[in-house]
Structure formats: structure tokens, C-alpha cells
Write a protein that holds these residues in place. Structure first.
Motif, PDB file in Angstrom:
ATOM      1  N   TRP A  13       0.809  -1.151  -0.178  1.00  0.00           N
ATOM      2  CA  TRP A  13       0.071   0.047   0.120  1.00  0.00           C
ATOM      3  C   TRP A  13       0.840   1.272   0.143  1.00  0.00           C
ATOM      4  CZ3 TRP A  13      -5.438  -1.020   0.927  1.00  0.00           C
ATOM      5  CH2 TRP A  13      -5.637  -2.499   1.306  1.00  0.00           C
ATOM      6  N   VAL A  14       0.434   2.084  -0.854  1.00  0.00           N
ATOM      7  CA  VAL A  14       1.146   3.551  -0.576  1.00  0.00           C
ATOM      8  C   VAL A  14       0.366   4.294   0.805  1.00  0.00           C
ATOM      9  CG1 VAL A  14       1.337   6.145  -1.759  1.00  0.00           C
ATOM     10  CG2 VAL A  14       2.054   4.027  -2.947  1.00  0.00           C
ATOM     11  N   GLN A  15       1.102   4.891   1.497  1.00  0.00           N
ATOM     12  CA  GLN A  15       0.569   5.505   2.657  1.00  0.00           C
ATOM     13  C   GLN A  15       0.854   6.895   2.712  1.00  0.00           C
ATOM     14  OE1 GLN A  15       2.142   4.731   6.749  1.00  0.00           O
ATOM     15  NE2 GLN A  15       0.043   4.383   7.332  1.00  0.00           N
ATOM     16  N   ARG A  16      -0.499   7.805   2.618  1.00  0.00           N
ATOM     17  CA  ARG A  16      -0.049   9.458   2.747  1.00  0.00           C
ATOM     18  C   ARG A  16       0.359   9.789   4.066  1.00  0.00           C
ATOM     19  NH1 ARG A  16      -5.694  11.359  -0.014  1.00  0.00           N
ATOM     20  NH2 ARG A  16      -6.444  11.208   2.088  1.00  0.00           N
ATOM     21  N   ALA A  17       0.735  11.177   3.982  1.00  0.00           N
ATOM     22  CA  ALA A  17       1.103  11.646   5.401  1.00  0.00           C
ATOM     23  C   ALA A  17       0.005  11.710   6.491  1.00  0.00           C
ATOM     24  CB  ALA A  17       1.447  13.203   5.331  1.00  0.00           C
ATOM     25  N   ASP A  18      -1.324  11.494   6.192  1.00  0.00           N
ATOM     26  CA  ASP A  18      -2.368  11.356   7.100  1.00  0.00           C
ATOM     27  C   ASP A  18      -2.363  10.225   7.705  1.00  0.00           C
ATOM     28  OD1 ASP A  18      -3.623  10.421   4.974  1.00  0.00           O
ATOM     29  OD2 ASP A  18      -5.094  11.824   4.832  1.00  0.00           O
ATOM     30  N   GLY A  19      -1.835   9.034   7.089  1.00  0.00           N
ATOM     31  CA  GLY A  19      -2.100   7.834   7.409  1.00  0.00           C
ATOM     32  C   GLY A  19      -2.847   6.860   6.607  1.00  0.00           C
ATOM     33  N   ARG A  20      -3.620   7.520   5.774  1.00  0.00           N
ATOM     34  CA  ARG A  20      -4.579   6.891   4.922  1.00  0.00           C
ATOM     35  C   ARG A  20      -3.651   6.097   3.758  1.00  0.00           C
ATOM     36  NH1 ARG A  20      -9.956   8.366   5.646  1.00  0.00           N
ATOM     37  NH2 ARG A  20     -10.755   7.555   3.614  1.00  0.00           N
ATOM     38  N   ILE A  21      -4.455   4.998   3.267  1.00  0.00           N
ATOM     39  CA  ILE A  21      -3.615   4.026   2.376  1.00  0.00           C
ATOM     40  C   ILE A  21      -4.288   3.779   1.311  1.00  0.00           C
ATOM     41  CG2 ILE A  21      -2.366   2.949   4.295  1.00  0.00           C
ATOM     42  CD1 ILE A  21      -4.322   0.652   4.054  1.00  0.00           C
ATOM     43  N   HIS A  22      -3.591   3.500   0.064  1.00  0.00           N
ATOM     44  CA  HIS A  22      -4.001   3.060  -1.159  1.00  0.00           C
ATOM     45  C   HIS A  22      -3.165   1.777  -1.594  1.00  0.00           C
ATOM     46  CE1 HIS A  22      -5.217   2.859  -5.460  1.00  0.00           C
ATOM     47  NE2 HIS A  22      -6.414   3.572  -5.083  1.00  0.00           N
ATOM     48  N   ALA A  44      -0.491   4.315  -7.679  1.00  0.00           N
ATOM     49  CA  ALA A  44      -1.246   4.330  -6.421  1.00  0.00           C
ATOM     50  C   ALA A  44      -1.018   5.503  -5.799  1.00  0.00           C
ATOM     51  CB  ALA A  44      -0.763   3.169  -5.483  1.00  0.00           C
ATOM     52  N   ASP A  45       0.118   6.250  -5.979  1.00  0.00           N
ATOM     53  CA  ASP A  45       0.372   7.533  -5.227  1.00  0.00           C
ATOM     54  C   ASP A  45      -0.359   8.679  -5.975  1.00  0.00           C
ATOM     55  OD1 ASP A  45       1.863   9.009  -3.353  1.00  0.00           O
ATOM     56  OD2 ASP A  45       3.262   9.712  -4.800  1.00  0.00           O
ATOM     57  N   ARG A  46      -0.784   8.385  -6.983  1.00  0.00           N
ATOM     58  CA  ARG A  46      -1.666   9.378  -7.906  1.00  0.00           C
ATOM     59  C   ARG A  46      -2.950   9.233  -7.610  1.00  0.00           C
ATOM     60  NH1 ARG A  46       2.201   8.366 -12.096  1.00  0.00           N
ATOM     61  NH2 ARG A  46       0.727   7.023 -13.231  1.00  0.00           N
TER      62      ARG A  46
END
Length: 324
Positions: A13-22, A44-46
Motif C-alpha cells: 500500500w502507498v501511505q499518505r502523510a495522514d496515514g490513509r492508504i491505497h 497508487a500514489d496518484r
């Protein structure tokens, strides 16, 4: 720009700074395979959209696994921070660049338990920056700051757990640092580019035990920088994608030099008596890890532009059915 990737039993999973994942849509089963499928990570990041659209979602109760898969080579640098050299009774200007290996079976996840074997009493912590290789490092490679990005694809938080009562009298690094659970890695596999690698010295390494700060140091305290370390390693050791180099730990570990006077006295004693006296003193040191302790380790820049995340690993004693 860096991209944070985490791993669960469901995949990558890619994880954003807010902790959410894709989710990363990839067939990669190993870290090396993931690093070779950067387009999937970039897609995934986009990604856009919320949970309802199959987009970004909360990590929830998913257990994070080590983002560095096994088997792999785990190579570690010996004394490589000035503060650690001083704690150990060495002159930082005279410390040579040296390495040891850890068993890849010691790799565990960023929230997994650290299991203290029944015969170990002096269990120590060492927060370290891990460099994850994304390309082969052939013998005699000369790595420079300009070419570091050809070989290092990602960064990871590591804790080099060490059984000092095995390491010191035997001068045995491999055994004392290779028990199962002795190398927590993660939570994030932080994919980096050349600009990110140029900012490594802005990183700060922190380790706490039960909320008490034990280690807190900038990466500028490193003695042998990553490019020079990889060059020295390549004199005798090849590395492959997915392998990891641990780059040493700052001062603040439980184990410290007893001082020149006590070292001199110890040198006059028979070896058996010397170690008996030493371990009797160390047994009174409350800084060593014990069952019930909670160890946290984190590495990030002050502005969080590079953020490798935070490990939170509880310590427990081995059961009779486990290694004793």
C-alpha cells in the motif's frame, strides 16, 4: 519526492502523510520485485477518490509487516556514530569502518513483539537507519554522493536488538544479534530519489523505552557516510535489490564503557573473573530491556518531508516452547 509504502498480509500500500492508504496493484511478492515495479507504486500514489470509490482508506486493524521481505542480506555497520563511539570508550577519529551480518530470520515487523530468549539477561536496543538496495552492488563499486541513488532505492527504520551477554564474552555479533525478532523493520519503506538522499543528514533518529527518550541524534553524527560505507562494503561483499544495510546507532544504548580506570582494572583480572565482575555490574543497570517494556523508534526530518514512521514494539520473555 519520497513515497511511503507499507505492507500487510493483503499486499503493498502507498501511505499518505495522514496515514490513509491505497493499494498498489502489483504482483510483487518481495521487496526487490516491488522496487522493480515503480510504475505501480506511482499509479497508487496518484490515485484519487475516497473509500467509497475504492480509493484511500484507513489502515484500521491491519497489521503492518516488515516492508523488507526475507530472505535478504542484512548487513550492519559497527560503531558509526560519534556519540556511540564515545559511549563505547573509543576515539571517533580512530574508529575504522567495519561490518557484521545479521540473519534475515531475525527480521520482524514494526509492531511485532521482541522476544527475549530465556538465557539472555542484557537485552539492548539500537535505533538505526536502514538503506534498502534497489539495484545490484557489484564488487569494487565506487559509490559517491552523486551516484548513491543508483543503488539505494528506499529507507527504513531498524532496531538492531542485541544480547550483550552473548556478544561481549564471545565477541560474537552474529549470534547475539540474530535471534528471531531481533531486527524490527518498518513501518514504512520510504522510496527516495536523489534529492531525498541529499537530505539524509537532516534525519533525526529517536528511540524511547516506556516513553523515556534513550537515543536522540541527528544523522550528521555518522562517522562513515552511506556512499563511503557502500564503497567499503563492495570491496568484499555484493548486495542485491531488497538487501539492507544498517548504518549504525547513536549513543544512548544501555551498554556503555565502564571508563578507563575500570577497564584497566579489568585487564588485570583473569578473563573469567573479569566477565563475572562486568556482568554483575551490568545486571544492576535498569536500562536493559525487560518483559513488559515498550520500545518506540522513529526517524524523520524536522519538517517531516522525509518520514520513515514509528515502530512500537513490546518486549516479552520467550515461552518454554520457544528458544531458551
Amino acid at each position: 519526492m519520497s513515497t511511503a509504502v507499507v505492507r500487510t498480509s493483503e499486499g503493498w500500500w502507498v501511505q499518505r502523510a495522514d496515514g490513509r492508504i491505497h493499494p498498489v496493484e502489483t504482483d510483487a511478492g518481495t521487496t526487490a520485485e516491488l522496487l522493480a515495479d515503480r510504475p505501480a507504486v506511482e499509479r497508487a500514489d496518484r490515485a484519487e477518490g475516497g473509500w467509497e470509490e475504492g480509493g484511500w482508506e484507513e489502515l484500521g486493524s491491519r497489521e503492518l509487516l516488515s516492508p523488507v521481505t526475507s530472505p535478504c542480506r542484512v548487513v550492519a555497520q559497527m560503531v558509526n556514530y560519534r556519540s556511540h563511539a564515545i559511549d563505547s570508550g573509543f576515539d571517533p577519529e580512530l574508529v575504522p569502518t567495519a561490518f557484521f551480518r545479521k540473519a534475515s530470520g531475525s527480521v520482524t515487523g514494526p509492531t511485532a513483539e521482541i522476544v527475549r530468549p530465556g538465557h539472555v539477561r542484557l537485552l539492548d536496543y539500537e535505533v538505526e537507519l536502514g538503506l534498502v538496495l534497489g539495484a545490484p552492488l557489484p564488487l569494487d563499486t565506487d559509490v559517491t554522493s552523486a551516484t548513491l541513488g543508483r543503488y539505494v532505492a528506499a529507507l527504513v527504520v531498524a532496531n538492531d536488538i542485541s544480547a550483550r551477554d552473548l556478544q561481549l564474552p564471545k565477541t560474537q555479533f552474529y549470534e547475539s544479534k540474530s535471534y528471531p525478532t531481533f531486527t524490527p523493520l518498518g513501518p514504512r519503506l520510504l522510496l527516495v530519489d536523489e534529492d531525498d538522499l541529499a537530505s539524509l543528514e537532516r534525519l533525526r533518529l529517536v528511540c524511547t523505552v516506556n516513553g523515556e527518550v534513550r537515543q536522540d541524534s541527528p544523522a550528521t553524527d555518522m562517522i562513515t557516510k552511506p556512499d563511503r560505507a557502500l564503497t567499503a562494503l563492495a570491496r568484499f561483499q555484493t548486495m542485491a535489490p531488497g538487501d539492507v544495510l544498517l548504518t549504525g546507532t547513536p549513543g544512548g544504548t544501555a551498554l556503555r564503557s565502564p571508563g578507563k580506570a575500570l577497564e584497566l582494572i579489568g585487564s588485570l583480572l583473569p578473563p573469567a573473573k573479569k566477565w563475572q565482575v562486568f556482568f554483575a555490574r551490568q545486571a544492576k543497570n535498569p536500562a536493559y530491556l525487560k518483559p513488559g517494556d515498550i520500545v518506540t523508534t522513529s526517524i524523520a526530518t524536522p519538517d517531516r518531508s522525509l518520514d520513515l514512521g514509528t515502530q512500537r514494539t513490546p518486549v516479552r520473555a520467550a515461552t518454554p516452547k520457544e528458544h531458551s
